[in-house]
Design an enzyme around this catalytic site. Structure first.
Site, PDB file in Angstrom:
ATOM      1  N   LYS A 157       6.264  -1.162  -3.016  1.00 40.77           N
ATOM      2  CA  LYS A 157       5.191  -2.082  -2.422  1.00 40.77           C
ATOM      3  C   LYS A 157       3.888  -2.315  -2.709  1.00 40.77           C
ATOM      4  O   LYS A 157       3.234  -1.079  -2.768  1.00 40.77           O
ATOM      5  CB  LYS A 157       5.296  -2.021  -0.845  1.00 40.77           C
ATOM      6  CG  LYS A 157       4.630  -2.955  -0.154  1.00 40.77           C
ATOM      7  CD  LYS A 157       5.816  -4.195  -0.039  1.00 40.77           C
ATOM      8  CE  LYS A 157       4.956  -5.415   0.390  1.00 40.77           C
ATOM      9  NZ  LYS A 157       4.218  -6.312  -0.868  1.00 40.77           N
ATOM     10  N   GLN A 175      -1.705   3.366  -3.415  1.00 41.92           N
ATOM     11  CA  GLN A 175      -0.873   2.552  -2.188  1.00 41.92           C
ATOM     12  C   GLN A 175       0.349   3.683  -1.964  1.00 41.92           C
ATOM     13  O   GLN A 175       0.720   3.151  -0.622  1.00 41.92           O
ATOM     14  CB  GLN A 175      -0.236   1.486  -3.572  1.00 41.92           C
ATOM     15  CG  GLN A 175       0.361   0.432  -2.698  1.00 41.92           C
ATOM     16  CD  GLN A 175      -0.563  -0.899  -2.391  1.00 41.92           C
ATOM     17  OE1 GLN A 175      -1.652  -0.946  -2.919  1.00 41.92           O
ATOM     18  NE2 GLN A 175      -0.634  -1.310  -1.119  1.00 41.92           N
ATOM     19  N   LYS A 217       2.432  -1.075  -7.809  1.00 41.86           N
ATOM     20  CA  LYS A 217       1.412  -2.018  -7.906  1.00 41.86           C
ATOM     21  C   LYS A 217       1.437  -2.736  -9.445  1.00 41.86           C
ATOM     22  O   LYS A 217       2.431  -2.130 -10.077  1.00 41.86           O
ATOM     23  CB  LYS A 217      -0.182  -1.248  -8.306  1.00 41.86           C
ATOM     24  CG  LYS A 217      -1.153  -1.910  -7.797  1.00 41.86           C
ATOM     25  CD  LYS A 217      -1.368  -2.104  -6.435  1.00 41.86           C
ATOM     26  CE  LYS A 217      -2.623  -3.444  -6.143  1.00 41.86           C
ATOM     27  NZ  LYS A 217      -2.785  -3.319  -4.824  1.00 41.86           N
ATOM     28  N   ASP A 241      -3.246  -9.469  -4.896  1.00 45.64           N
ATOM     29  CA  ASP A 241      -4.251  -8.659  -5.024  1.00 45.64           C
ATOM     30  C   ASP A 241      -5.402  -9.350  -5.684  1.00 45.64           C
ATOM     31  O   ASP A 241      -5.105 -10.720  -5.598  1.00 45.64           O
ATOM     32  CB  ASP A 241      -4.207  -7.366  -5.844  1.00 45.64           C
ATOM     33  CG  ASP A 241      -5.167  -6.284  -5.733  1.00 45.64           C
ATOM     34  OD1 ASP A 241      -4.810  -5.391  -4.744  1.00 45.64           O
ATOM     35  OD2 ASP A 241      -6.082  -6.128  -6.418  1.00 45.64           O
ATOM     36  N   ASN A 287     -10.518 -13.154  -0.716  1.00 43.40           N
ATOM     37  CA  ASN A 287      -9.476 -13.265   0.777  1.00 43.40           C
ATOM     38  C   ASN A 287      -9.993 -12.230   1.634  1.00 43.40           C
ATOM     39  O   ASN A 287     -10.333 -12.343   2.767  1.00 43.40           O
ATOM     40  CB  ASN A 287      -8.032 -13.169   0.321  1.00 43.40           C
ATOM     41  CG  ASN A 287      -7.361 -12.953   1.386  1.00 43.40           C
ATOM     42  OD1 ASN A 287      -6.983 -11.658   1.746  1.00 43.40           O
ATOM     43  ND2 ASN A 287      -6.814 -13.964   2.093  1.00 43.40           N
ATOM     44  N   SER A 322       2.369  -7.279   5.238  1.00 43.73           N
ATOM     45  CA  SER A 322       3.310  -7.424   4.313  1.00 43.73           C
ATOM     46  C   SER A 322       4.455  -6.889   4.682  1.00 43.73           C
ATOM     47  O   SER A 322       5.543  -7.577   4.667  1.00 43.73           O
ATOM     48  CB  SER A 322       2.859  -7.132   2.976  1.00 43.73           C
ATOM     49  OG  SER A 322       2.018  -7.843   2.073  1.00 43.73           O
TER      50      SER A 322
HETATM   51  N1  GLU Z   1      -2.896  -5.564  -2.587  1.00 42.44           N
HETATM   52  C1  GLU Z   1      -3.149  -5.345  -1.278  1.00 42.44           C
HETATM   53  C2  GLU Z   1      -3.480  -4.043  -1.187  1.00 42.44           C
HETATM   54  O1  GLU Z   1      -4.289  -3.371  -2.068  1.00 42.44           O
HETATM   55  C3  GLU Z   1      -1.819  -5.711  -0.474  1.00 42.44           C
HETATM   56  C4  GLU Z   1      -0.591  -5.325  -1.040  1.00 42.44           C
HETATM   57  C5  GLU Z   1       0.582  -5.915  -0.346  1.00 42.44           C
HETATM   58  O2  GLU Z   1       0.591  -6.408   0.457  1.00 42.44           O
HETATM   59  O3  GLU Z   1       1.821  -5.539  -0.651  1.00 42.44           O
HETATM   60  O4  GLU Z   1      -3.025  -3.348  -0.338  1.00 42.44           O
END
Ligand code: GLU
Length: 460
Positions: free
Chosen positions: A104, A125, A140, A180, A255, A392
């Site tokens: 994810k 992540q 990612k 992102d 955002n 998410s």
């Molecule tokens: N890009 C966001 C992060 O860095 C969200 C990732 C997501 O919702 O999967 O965590």
């Protein structure tokens, strides 16, 4: 009861040797990937006391395994612009770790995207997603595509081409991308449309950050920014402070920044500045969020336009100067390494009390050291910005249930998750001999869950 356990010096030395040894191997096997090295270094250094206390992790090669992606996909993304010219970009997806759930993590479309950037983001992540307490692994992706100045149709064709390849590797139970930098609601819509067309079925849970009319979750748009502020408010209150009445500087105007500003204002703060990659605005009366939303979300224009609406505000070319504005709380919400040693020193000299990282890895290792040495409250990204991916995961849960929660329900779950991450990080920092250090605390708390799952599942 004193939770701090003094760790045996000899065990600490053995653990430190092990960690350094693995780190050296990572440096030589991944040459030139400076952002990835930086993310690994920060995490590895925090984990020494964990390896000192639990040799079982080293015996199972957890560190060697966790730093090597399970899979790394790169692919060609050809597309045709409005004038009929052919372009080729490079697409990426790192499927880093799936010990606790499907991969994810977001997709970033930005010209700077390369293997190092994608791997640093993917590695962060893993632990961030673990901290949320939700069943999601780490991944990612993205492309070195620059969405700036592209027409809607060009964006659509790019997204379709990107998804035509990515669709082979993702799915609601395998890998679930989201947004992102450079990927928001519009892009997710085009990506989802193409995925659906290829699959010939409605797998809503394959992407998150979807529009509300086709499987999106209420409060997902707000989640990262709100979550950062919830986390920082908890940290502030723990130290007898609050957003209320504080002066706040927020970098970026995407955002994350917009909704961090919104929540900070709601809590009674005065937000005096925000920025984009060209420059920053300073409005000593407090910036007008509606104007920022109009410029960035509707017009997709530059933040410099702000002074057309508010001539009393100042616009300065070059975003770095934003950190010289005196503030109580700084929320870096733009991009990696936006606060370097010099910016950190300036913030400290100007009396900053707290830093809340809304972007991924916005402070360099040197900057973090300066904040911690000067007793500035510091909310590290993987804890402070985990609200986006947490919601998410709630979007995935709602898609599986074929049911949707209200805004208030999602928002209150988000708040609970952020408070929990704060408490778990504080607790882990204390238990492993570094009270008050949330960098160490978040890394350890996130790591242990993943490491235990990896241990239980054997050497794979
Ligand atoms: N890009 C966001 C992060 O860095 C969200 C990732 C997501 O919702 O999967 O965590």
């Amino acid at each position: 009861m004193n939770m701090v356990t003094v760790l045996n010096q000899e065990d600490m030395q053995t653990a430190s040797d092990y960690v350094n040894n693995v780190y050296e191997k990572i440096l030589s096997r991944n040459p030139g990937e400076s952002e990835f090295h930086q993310a690994v270094k920060e995490i590895f250094d925090s984990l020494v006391p964990v390896f000192a206390r639990h040799p079982k992790y080293a015996e199972a090669g957890i560190l060697e395994r966790i730093a090597e992606p399970e899979r790394m996909i790169t692919f060609r993304v050809p597309w045709v612009d409005d004038l009929g010219k052919v372009h080729v970009n490079r697409g990426f997806r790192v499927q880093f770790n799936s010990a606790i759930g499907p991969y994810k993590g977001g997709l970033r479309f930005h010209p700077s995207v390369n293997t190092s950037i994608i791997k640093f983001l993917g590695f962060e992540q893993i632990l961030k997603n673990s901290l949320t307490g939700q069943p999601i692994g780490g991944g990612k992706g993205g492309a070195d595509f620059d969405p700036k100045g592209k027409s809607d149709h060009e964006i659509m064709r790019f997204c379709q081409s990107f998804m035509t390849e990515l669709a082979k590797h993702i799915g609601p139970d395998t890998d679930v991308p989201a947004g992102d930098i450079g990927v928001g609601g519009r892009e997710i819509g085009y990506l989802f449309g193409q995925y659906r067309k290829i699959r010939g079925g409605y797998e809503a849970g394959v992407l998150t950050g979807k529009g509300l009319g086709y499987g999106g979750s209420l409060a997902r748009t707000e989640a990262t920014g709100y979550g950062t502020v919830y986390f920082v408010e908890e940290m502030l209150q723990d130290h007898g402070h609050t957003f209320h009445g504080s002066t706040v500087v927020v970098s970026g105007s995407g955002n994350v920044s917009i909704y961090a500003i919104e929540k900070a204002l709601e809590l009674g703060a005065r937000v005096v500045a925000c920025s984009d990659s060209n420059g920053y605005i300073y409005d000593e009366n407090g910036i007008n969020l509606e104007t920022v939303k109009l410029i960035k979300e509707v017009q997709r224009a530059r933040i410099s336009d702000y002074i057309n609406y508010h001539p009393e505000a100042q616009y300065t070319e070059g975003w770095q100067g934003i950190w010289s504005i005196p503030c109580d709380i700084a929320l870096p919400c733009a991009t990696q390494n936006e606060i370097d040693e010099a910016a950190a020193n300036t913030l400290v000299l100007n009396g900053v009390k707290a830093i809340g990282e809304g972007a991924n890895m916005p402070s360099t290792l040197e900057a973090i050291k300066i904040f911690l040495n000067n007793k500035v409250m510091f909310a590290p990204a993987k804890a402070g910005n985990a609200g986006g991916v947490a919601v998410s995961a709630l979007e995935m849960a709602q898609n599986s249930m074929r049911y949707g929660w209200t805004f208030e329900e999602v928002d209150s779950k988000l708040n609970n998750i952020m408070v929990n991450i704060y408490r778990e990080s504080v607790k882990a920092a204390e238990e492993y001999g570094n009270p008050g250090n949330l960098v160490v605390g978040a890394n350890i708390a996130g790591f242990i869950k993943v490491a235990d799952a990896m241990l239980a599942q054997g050497i794979i």
